[in-house]
Design an enzyme around this catalytic site. Sequence first.
Site, mmCIF file in Angstrom:
data_model
loop_
_atom_site.group_PDB
_atom_site.id
_atom_site.type_symbol
_atom_site.label_atom_id
_atom_site.label_comp_id
_atom_site.label_asym_id
_atom_site.label_seq_id
_atom_site.Cartn_x
_atom_site.Cartn_y
_atom_site.Cartn_z
ATOM 1 N N LYS A 116 0.898 -1.087 -0.163
ATOM 2 C CA LYS A 116 -0.075 -0.064 -0.027
ATOM 3 C C LYS A 116 0.791 1.387 -0.071
ATOM 4 C CE LYS A 116 -4.396 -1.591 1.962
ATOM 5 N NZ LYS A 116 -4.354 -3.020 1.639
ATOM 6 N N GLU A 200 -2.438 6.929 8.053
ATOM 7 C CA GLU A 200 -2.985 7.557 6.896
ATOM 8 C C GLU A 200 -4.117 8.391 7.645
ATOM 9 O OE1 GLU A 200 -3.612 6.071 2.459
ATOM 10 O OE2 GLU A 200 -5.576 5.472 3.807
ATOM 11 N N ARG A 293 -6.962 -7.823 -9.763
ATOM 12 C CA ARG A 293 -7.723 -9.103 -9.987
ATOM 13 C C ARG A 293 -9.255 -8.758 -10.377
ATOM 14 N NH1 ARG A 293 -10.762 -8.822 -5.650
ATOM 15 N NH2 ARG A 293 -9.706 -8.006 -3.604
#
Length: 445
Positions: A116, A200, A293
Amino acid sequence: MIESLLVANRGEIARRIIRTAKRLGVRAVAVHSEADADLPFVVEADEAVCVGPANPAQSYRNVEAILAAAEATGAQAIHPGYGFLSENADFARTVQARGLVWVGPGADAITAMGDKINARNLMAAAGVPVAPGTTEPATDLDAAVAAATGIGYPVMVKAAAGGGGMGMAVAADEAALRTEYDKVRAFAERMFGDGSVLIERYFPRVRHVEVQILGLADGRVVALGERECSVQRRNQKLVEESPSPAVSPELRARFLAAAVRAGEAVGYRNAGTVECLLDPATQEFFFLEMNTRLQVEHPVTELVYGVDLVEEQLRVAAGLPPTFDPDALTPRGHAIELRINAEDPKRFLPGPGVIGTWVEPTGAGVRVDSGYVAGNTVTPFYDSLLAKLVVAGADRAEAIERARTAVAGFAVAGPKNNLPFFAELLDNEEFVSGDYDTGIVGRMR
């Protein structure tokens, strides 16, 4: 077109991939665990191979067993579905090294988006908005506290290698951060083999909006609209709809352009999803992650755009052009997906068992992608998803009304299920208005 395809997955997604493969005349090979031997996807495949016991590590994540099944059956390509090995870059590389076609993005793109922090940094460099946060792992508690002080509380503490809503916690102040940091790091090490943690900004009222992208064989990246995914429990989605009732035409243009830039930044090929957080008060959105995906919720995009995303995946993998004109994508109507899970409708705790009754609803605009039939056993070894109930209408109001009828007509007996929750949600004023956020389930409970 690919002539034979091994589906390295189970349940409803394996059954759904097999359905498209057989429609295209592609021989479909299923792999299954001992626990799944009698499920519909095994029966419906042209050939099936048992790859191990119920434990996913010994079956659906057993790389050598899956590759041996591909060799034994003469499969030309492997489709990983979602979950399990779908975002495992080493598996993708190994598949290709064995001379097989990988139906998914390149291993380098999977690697780039799998962490990430790295993904955030790449997206920021590409001009994709990212939320205030760390640009490198918070290696210890002191570093996490310093980062949070600079960002401002509340903050989200996240496993850098996490996904699917796992490995996340909210810290409202330094005391909470000191507690949650160690929990998230320990969870990340245990679940992902990587204890890296990022800090974050946390937005108390936010919507979860994502964009479906498709990297074409000719190198172009196209966006097939957005999906609203804000109905969640424990940071995991329960309902998705397209288009998002929160997104104006101007905001949509910004969303889609940013998602295309994200795909282009990593040379993306095949299907993927750019997930974002939207602040409804300011109309600002921020990159959350890219799922490399096919998503669980892909059917709502299929119904709105009139495409078969699995077919498009196979075409990209085979080096073929898409079935649609990339310059003339036109959405029509509205679609909603409800994830029917084997869990109680109040606390959402798993409730496996033998299915005594299974009657799927039918009617205009109704689609059911299911993994089970009556007589099957829902075991505790895998995800609790039983089926995806997807409805489409000319507009959101019609889609909601059709969803109400379909939920009432879906009969499941045996394992616990969350159909009663959806009946409640579809009559909830906040949801019906379209003005909801990721806290809606908590407010209902």
